[in-house]
Motif scaffolding. Structure first.
Motif, PDB file in Angstrom:
ATOM      1  N   ILE A 272       0.856  -1.159   0.000  1.00 36.24           N
ATOM      2  CA  ILE A 272       0.000   0.000   0.000  1.00 36.24           C
ATOM      3  C   ILE A 272       0.891   1.206   0.000  1.00 36.24           C
ATOM      4  O   ILE A 272       0.585   2.251  -0.541  1.00 36.24           O
ATOM      5  CB  ILE A 272      -0.860  -0.035   1.259  1.00 36.24           C
ATOM      6  CG1 ILE A 272      -1.693  -1.281   1.218  1.00 36.24           C
ATOM      7  CG2 ILE A 272      -1.683   1.195   1.354  1.00 36.24           C
ATOM      8  CD1 ILE A 272      -2.475  -1.518   2.444  1.00 36.24           C
TER       9      ILE A 272
ATOM     10  N   LEU B 225       2.215   3.294  -3.127  1.00 34.03           N
ATOM     11  CA  LEU B 225       1.471   4.415  -3.631  1.00 34.03           C
ATOM     12  C   LEU B 225       2.114   5.709  -3.243  1.00 34.03           C
ATOM     13  O   LEU B 225       2.345   6.612  -4.015  1.00 34.03           O
ATOM     14  CB  LEU B 225       0.117   4.344  -2.966  1.00 34.03           C
ATOM     15  CG  LEU B 225      -1.023   4.427  -3.910  1.00 34.03           C
ATOM     16  CD1 LEU B 225      -2.208   3.902  -3.227  1.00 34.03           C
ATOM     17  CD2 LEU B 225      -1.157   5.832  -4.294  1.00 34.03           C
ATOM     18  N   HIS B 226       2.376   5.768  -1.989  1.00 37.12           N
ATOM     19  CA  HIS B 226       2.914   6.991  -1.463  1.00 37.12           C
ATOM     20  C   HIS B 226       4.232   7.289  -2.045  1.00 37.12           C
ATOM     21  O   HIS B 226       4.529   8.390  -2.437  1.00 37.12           O
ATOM     22  CB  HIS B 226       3.131   6.832   0.006  1.00 37.12           C
ATOM     23  CG  HIS B 226       1.872   6.914   0.656  1.00 37.12           C
ATOM     24  ND1 HIS B 226       1.359   8.063   1.093  1.00 37.12           N
ATOM     25  CD2 HIS B 226       0.954   5.963   0.835  1.00 37.12           C
ATOM     26  CE1 HIS B 226       0.185   7.815   1.599  1.00 37.12           C
ATOM     27  NE2 HIS B 226      -0.080   6.557   1.439  1.00 37.12           N
TER      28      HIS B 226
ATOM     29  N   PHE C 220      -0.914   1.316  -8.754  1.00 41.48           N
ATOM     30  CA  PHE C 220      -0.904   0.309  -7.714  1.00 41.48           C
ATOM     31  C   PHE C 220      -0.121  -0.883  -8.194  1.00 41.48           C
ATOM     32  O   PHE C 220      -0.092  -1.176  -9.371  1.00 41.48           O
ATOM     33  CB  PHE C 220      -2.337  -0.108  -7.404  1.00 41.48           C
ATOM     34  CG  PHE C 220      -2.637   0.027  -5.979  1.00 41.48           C
ATOM     35  CD1 PHE C 220      -2.512  -1.049  -5.145  1.00 41.48           C
ATOM     36  CD2 PHE C 220      -2.986   1.251  -5.463  1.00 41.48           C
ATOM     37  CE1 PHE C 220      -2.777  -0.913  -3.815  1.00 41.48           C
ATOM     38  CE2 PHE C 220      -3.252   1.375  -4.136  1.00 41.48           C
ATOM     39  CZ  PHE C 220      -3.154   0.294  -3.308  1.00 41.48           C
TER      40      PHE C 220
ATOM     41  N   LEU D  72       1.056   3.439   4.861  1.00 40.38           N
ATOM     42  CA  LEU D  72       1.147   4.175   3.665  1.00 40.38           C
ATOM     43  C   LEU D  72       2.469   4.764   3.448  1.00 40.38           C
ATOM     44  O   LEU D  72       2.773   5.326   2.439  1.00 40.38           O
ATOM     45  CB  LEU D  72       0.147   5.223   3.785  1.00 40.38           C
ATOM     46  CG  LEU D  72      -1.019   4.435   4.164  1.00 40.38           C
ATOM     47  CD1 LEU D  72      -2.137   5.306   4.544  1.00 40.38           C
ATOM     48  CD2 LEU D  72      -1.416   3.566   3.059  1.00 40.38           C
TER      49      LEU D  72
ATOM     50  N   ALA E 287      -7.370   1.423   0.745  1.00 45.54           N
ATOM     51  CA  ALA E 287      -6.432   1.308  -0.361  1.00 45.54           C
ATOM     52  C   ALA E 287      -7.022   1.890  -1.635  1.00 45.54           C
ATOM     53  O   ALA E 287      -6.355   2.592  -2.391  1.00 45.54           O
ATOM     54  CB  ALA E 287      -6.075  -0.160  -0.586  1.00 45.54           C
TER      55      ALA E 287
ATOM     56  N   LEU F 247      -6.873   5.601  -1.555  1.00 46.19           N
ATOM     57  CA  LEU F 247      -5.527   6.069  -1.848  1.00 46.19           C
ATOM     58  C   LEU F 247      -5.271   6.018  -3.331  1.00 46.19           C
ATOM     59  O   LEU F 247      -4.656   6.911  -3.912  1.00 46.19           O
ATOM     60  CB  LEU F 247      -4.506   5.176  -1.139  1.00 46.19           C
ATOM     61  CG  LEU F 247      -4.283   5.514   0.302  1.00 46.19           C
ATOM     62  CD1 LEU F 247      -3.355   4.509   0.917  1.00 46.19           C
ATOM     63  CD2 LEU F 247      -3.700   6.908   0.385  1.00 46.19           C
ATOM     64  N   GLU F 248      -5.747   4.954  -3.908  1.00 42.75           N
ATOM     65  CA  GLU F 248      -5.549   4.797  -5.336  1.00 42.75           C
ATOM     66  C   GLU F 248      -6.206   5.944  -6.082  1.00 42.75           C
ATOM     67  O   GLU F 248      -5.597   6.544  -6.973  1.00 42.75           O
ATOM     68  CB  GLU F 248      -6.165   3.469  -5.760  1.00 42.75           C
ATOM     69  CG  GLU F 248      -5.926   3.130  -7.181  1.00 42.75           C
ATOM     70  CD  GLU F 248      -6.676   1.871  -7.524  1.00 42.75           C
ATOM     71  OE1 GLU F 248      -6.063   0.806  -7.445  1.00 42.75           O
ATOM     72  OE2 GLU F 248      -7.867   1.959  -7.856  1.00 42.75           O
TER      73      GLU F 248
ATOM     74  N   SER G 262      -4.192   8.985  -5.763  1.00 41.74           N
ATOM     75  CA  SER G 262      -2.966   9.001  -6.551  1.00 41.74           C
ATOM     76  C   SER G 262      -3.263   9.170  -8.027  1.00 41.74           C
ATOM     77  O   SER G 262      -2.512   9.809  -8.745  1.00 41.74           O
ATOM     78  CB  SER G 262      -2.174   7.728  -6.308  1.00 41.74           C
ATOM     79  OG  SER G 262      -2.746   6.681  -7.042  1.00 41.74           O
TER      80      SER G 262
END
Lengths: 828, 235
Positions: free
Chosen positions: A577, A580-581, A594, A815, B162, B165-166, B169
């Motif tokens: 996860i 992503l960051h 991802f 994250l 998740a 977050l995706e 992003s």
């Protein structure tokens, strides 16, 4: 293996084989007979003559015990078969050395070409044409693997969604083609100029049947490459599978009819009746054997080694029994594969599952490769009867009737489809009607009683060559040119997955609401029946997540080991996860949002656990390459486990909560440093690789980390060790509890973060890294010790550049990956 | 048959047909169904839908039912929810699932797409503030996973996080450290789902033939059977 044995009867004596022979015979001094001859003449000998070698040998030195003997006859059959298979396989390797070749030219074309070359060589050395295929060999040994492969890898969901159309095209389309082409050819035969008046109607129909079996292997692989829309793909796929069945039935019927002096009307009706009996019978046998196979695998948990064997034996048994009763054996084996696949794959272990897939794929590919290969060889070596008129008209009619058939049949089926076929689809559907292995094999196994067999063989070969080479090569540019509707099959974002699900459920719900059931209604009914009865009978561990849980136990052990030896390789597959960051932070150009692995992991959970009115098949399987999802799945689940494990420590103790969060965020950095301080950094520097690795780390860390960290935090490491050990034996409940605990911690952490900002908003991912900036870092104090501790440990801590990040990283849990940033620039 | 009996309302049907794109036959059938669901009332209430047995096992049942009472789905720029809907509104909501025409322009396709996605979006966005917040997203994912028992809630949370977050992003790309991703706006929603061909997938083939009769007997006896089963399980 059976394929080989059968093949052996063909007594292939090939140039290739000769070379091998000569080489072999070189060291053998006493084997003078062969050695003395040049290869050219040797090959002219029928293989049987080799028998003289060993016989002659004892004569030379009768009295003494032979020191060195050779008995070629004994091994001849398997030996030659092996060489053939090897040669064909080498050819396949060769094609894939240059990807561009296989991109533009279908593999079947290349195989035929190689066959042509080999055939030319054989011809030049006056080799007798090998009796490549006999009816028995083909039907008993070569055909089953091919259809088993297609049946087993049939994408189930699209197939059942389009089953009507598929069967419509396969059954009616084949009948249409056979009768249309047969009649037209019969009409042409009446023209005196072509000198083929002796071909009667029955023979024409028989020939037309052979010709109408489409085998669009090449088309399918092109379809997959350009990801043409799902409906088109599955119709072509299903059509080629089921029309084999129809063709073989018709073939046998017409074969019988062709012998009859005259055909009475009653026979026509009997023929129609037989057609249905044969088809339905095959279906029935297939289903029965499928269920028996599934039921058997319920009990194989202690004999994993032979698990895959059951699948092959039962499929083959279904095929043979169907043959025994002269019902459609293709139908039987296909339905058997379709039926058992779902249950068997839940019953058997992951390894067995992989084995099954590989072997099915392998056998199918070999059979098909050999057939195409022989096709090339036979084209050169066999005697042809060339008749311009007949051949040209066959090509013409095949093309015209196929086109007409598609047009007409789509017009009829379109009103029944949710998404009708447009003209582009129809064009590709018609144009994709390549002929292939089945046609060739069928025509080659025609009985000699058919007067014009040679002409039929020649015409069929022309037909195959024409369609495979011209249509096969041109279809890719054509699809691109006319811009056929495509489906984006790279749906690897979680959101897409979630929303597809959401959409499907919504549709199902609204369908229920408006009280209209199409096939979803029946699907629903079947699923209920399936869940209530079938699954209970056929599946050993009848729980939704059974496979996942079973994997946990296994993978817990494997994981620890694997991290040790497959550092760089496996890293790629690890989900994160955090990635992503890192990406956002690091490069600013988030190319892949991802990690695929992580996503598929999520998909896995989603698909396994969602209310599954509609089962999704994860991916198409290419005809020539194995679907590799099972392996990735395994890896994914393993990652999943490790994520969970990383969460676990925190879940037990209240005070540990902060730790657990931190743990989530930190592991990547920590484990990295502690485990592979220098190389790890280098490894991860490579682009995407970086993103996936962190999940591994928790576990890695749990092993390696411990000594270094124990001083500061004895409790955590200990716990982690424990989990590793206890896992294999721990029950499902354990896992779930622990996981949920972990998640809970995470969730709590998140909500804390959230609440600090605005209610229920998700802080920017970036934000998580820098809790110090925001209100969320309540527990940062907790983590600090760890961060500090780490710093000395790691030689080149990535976060050195961003100390702020490092400090609070703890709060941000999953994250955050401060360390990665610095590494990213190193990407090549 | 049902469709024929309701033909007297033809002018009314014509309006509806223009508005929603359904054919008369389809409207007739749906009308019959509407009557059946509403027990011959002119309006439909939530309870009527809640009792549909087939819907009972649908994990997102509440969202689906809510969607029918959501003013945003009525093409009227309204907001909020209503207590009961008329047949016209019922049809309008249903029309979101109409299959697209065979040939459409790029613009039409885009419109259909937007419309269908808007429907999904509204299912998420329960408080109608134009964004799907994390809470809302979590809720939906939880519901989706609710059938799976053990794996349920916590996993759902993880997945929702998740996924969020995706979205962040993808849609925002580079974020400043002190930025928050507040939630998925409709534009972002379109963006993240641009790969999914909603216009070809979110369709129901509305029948021109009346099948309700076929299912009637079954439908009437089934609720009892189910209740019975449920009781059995309990005891």
């Amino acid at each position: 293996m059976s394929t080989m044995g059968g093949l052996g009867q063909m007594k292939l004596s090939v140039y290739f084989l000769t070379i091998g022979l000569v080489l072999l015979s070189l060291p053998c001094g006493s084997y003078t007979e062969i050695q003395s001859k040049p290869p050219g003449t040797v090959t002219a000998l029928p293989p049987v003559k080799h028998a003289e070698g060993p016989q002659a040998f004892p004569d030379a030195e009768k009295s003494n015990l032979p020191v060195f003997t050779m008995n070629y006859l004994r091994i001849q059959v398997p030996f030659e078969v092996t060489l053939w298979v090897l040669l064909a396989s080498f050819a396949k390797i060769g094609f894939h050395v240059y990807h561009k070749v296989t991109f533009w030219v279908p593999e079947s074309c290349l195989l035929i070409s190689i066959g042509l070359i080999v055939g030319a060589i054989m011809h030049s050395v006056h080799e007798e044409p090998p009796a490549v295929l006999s009816s028995n060999v083909f039907f008993l040994y070569m055909l089953p693997p091919i259809v088993l492969e297609s049946g087993y890898f049939m994408p189930t969901r699209p197939f059942f969604e389009n089953v009507g159309t598929v069967l419509w095209f396969a059954v009616v389309g084949t009948l249409w083609n056979s009768i249309g082409i047969g009649m037209s050819l019969y009409a042409v035969c009446q023209i005196e100029a072509f000198e083929v008046q002796d071909i009667n109607l029955q023979e024409n129909l028989l020939f037309a049947t052979i010709i109408s079996a489409v085998d669009p292997v090449a088309v399918l692989s092109v379809f997959e490459d350009v990801s043409v829309n799902e409906q088109l793909y599955i119709v072509v796929f299903g059509e080629c599978l089921f029309n084999d069945a129809v063709t073989v039935v018709l073939y046998n019927m017409f074969n019988f009819v062709a012998d009859m002096p005259e055909v009475e009307p009653v026979d026509v009706f009997l023929g129609v009746a037989r057609f249905f009996v044969v088809g339905m019978g095959g279906l029935g046998f297939g289903v029965i054997f499928g269920f028996v196979a599934s039921f058997t695998t319920r009990f194989t948990s202690n004999v994993r080694e032979i698990e895959p064997l059951f699948i092959f034996m039962y499929s083959y048994l279904a095929y043979l029994v169907a043959e025994l009763f002269s019902i459609s054996s293709i139908m039987a084996i296909v339905t058997c594969a379709l039926t058992m696949k779902y249950y068997v794959e839940e019953n058997v272990s992951q390894r067995s599952c992989t084995t099954i897939r590989h072997v099915v794929k392998m056998l199918g590919t070999i059979s098909e490769t050999l057939i195409f290969f022989f096709l090339g060889v036979v084209t050169i070596t066999t005697e042809h009867e060339w008749n311009w008129g007949y051949i040209m008209f066959t090509l013409l009619f095949a093309f015209v009737w196929r086109g007409l058939g598609v047009l007409v049949l789509t017009q009829i089926i379109n009103p029944f489809r949710t998404i009708p076929f447009n003209f582009k689809d129809q064009f590709i559907l018609g144009y994709g009607g390549l002929r292939g292995a089945i046609s060739f094999a069928l025509v080659f196994t025609l009985p000699d009683s058919i007067g014009r067999k040679k002409l039929f063989v020649t015409t069929t070969i022309c037909m195959i060559m024409f369609t495979v080479f011209i249509q096969g090569i041109s279809i890719r540019p054509l699809i691109e040119f006319i811009n056929v509707r495509r489906t984006n099959r790279n749906l690897d974002t979680i959101n897409v997955e979630i929303h597809s699900r959401l959409m499907e459920h919504t549709i199902a719900g609204v369908e229920d609401l408006c009280g209209q059931w199409s096939h979803y209604y029946w699907k629903d009914k079947f699923l209920k029946f399936n869940n209530r009865i079938l699954r209970k009978i056929l599946i050993r561990d009848n729980r939704a997540e059974s496979s996942i849980v079973a994997l946990y136990k296994k993978l817990e052990l494997q994981n620890a080991v694997e991290i040790l030896d497959t550092v760089s390789g496996d890293i790629n597959a690890a989900p994160s996860i955090v990635s992503l960051h890192k990406e956002k932070k690091g490069s600013g150009k988030p190319k892949r949002k991802f990690v695929a692995a992580d996503l598929r992991n999520m998909h896995d959970i989603l698909s396994k656990n969602m209310y599954n009115i509609r089962q999704r098949t994860t991916a198409y399987t290419t005809k020539h390459s194995l679907p590799n999802d099972s392996q990735t799945k395994e890896i994914l689940i393993r990652r999943h486990t490790s994520i969970r494990r990383s969460l676990r420590p925190g879940s037990f103790h209240g005070p540990d909560e902060a730790k657990s969060q931190k743990y989530f965020s930190l592991p990547s950095g920590k484990s990295l440093d502690s485990k592979f301080p220098p190389q790890r950094l280098r490894h991860t520097g490579n682009g995407d690789d970086v993103t996936m690795s962190e999940v591994d780390y928790p576990s890695a860390r749990s092993r390696f980390d411990q000594p270094s960290r124990s001083s500061s935090r004895a409790m955590l490491p200990l716990r982690r060790l424990n989990t590793l050990k206890e896992m294999p034996s721990s029950s499902v409940v354990d896992l779930v509890d622990e996981r949920s605990g972990g998640r809970g911690a995470w969730g709590r952490g998140m909500s804390r973060l959230n609440s600090s900002s605005s209610d229920s908003r998700i802080p920017a991912p970036r934000r998580r890294h820098d809790p110090s900036n925001g209100p969320g870092n309540g527990s940062s104090g907790d983590h600090r010790p760890e961060g500090e501790e780490q710093q000395p440990l790691s030689p080149t801590p990535a976060w050195a550049a961003e100390p702020g990040d490092r400090d609070d990283s703890g709060t941000q849990k999953p994250l955050l990956m401060p360390q990665w940033n610095t590494r990213k620039p190193q990407n090549p | 048959m049902g469709a024929l009996q309701s033909l007297p309302d033809e002018p009314e049907y014509r309006d509806l047909s223009e508005k929603t794109g359904f054919s008369f036959e389809q409207i007739g059938i749906l009308h019959k169904r509407f009557k059946q669901l509403s027990h011959n009332e002119d309006t439909l209430r939530r309870d009527d839908l809640n009792t549909i047995p087939d819907l009972a096992c649908n994990p997102i049942r509440t969202q689906i039912i809510e969607a029918f009472f959501d003013k945003r789905n009525f093409h009227q720029n309204g907001e909020g929810t209503v207590q009961e809907i008329s047949f016209e509104e019922f049809l309008v909501v249903m029309s979101h699932f109409r299959p697209p025409a065979l040939n459409m322009t790029e613009e039409q396709r885009e419109n259909i797409r937007r419309e269908k996605l808007r429907f999904l979006f509204n299912m998420h966005d329960t408080d109608n503030d134009g964004t799907i917040t994390l809470e809302e997203y979590r809720h939906v994912v939880e519901e989706l996973l609710s059938r799976s028992g053990a794996l349920g809630k916590e996993t759902a949370k993880g997945i929702a996080d998740a996924a969020m977050l995706e979205v962040a992003s993808i849609s925002v790309g580079h974020m400043e450290p002190d930025e928050f991703y507040e939630g998925i706006t409709f534009e972002h929603f379109l963006k993240i789902l641009k790969d999914i061909e909603i216009e070809t997938r979110m369709n129901i083939r509305f029948l021109n033939m009346d099948t309700t009769n076929l299912c009637n007997d079954w439908r009437q006896e089934r609720p009892q059977r189910q209740r019975f089963e449920w009781l059995e399980r309990k005891t």
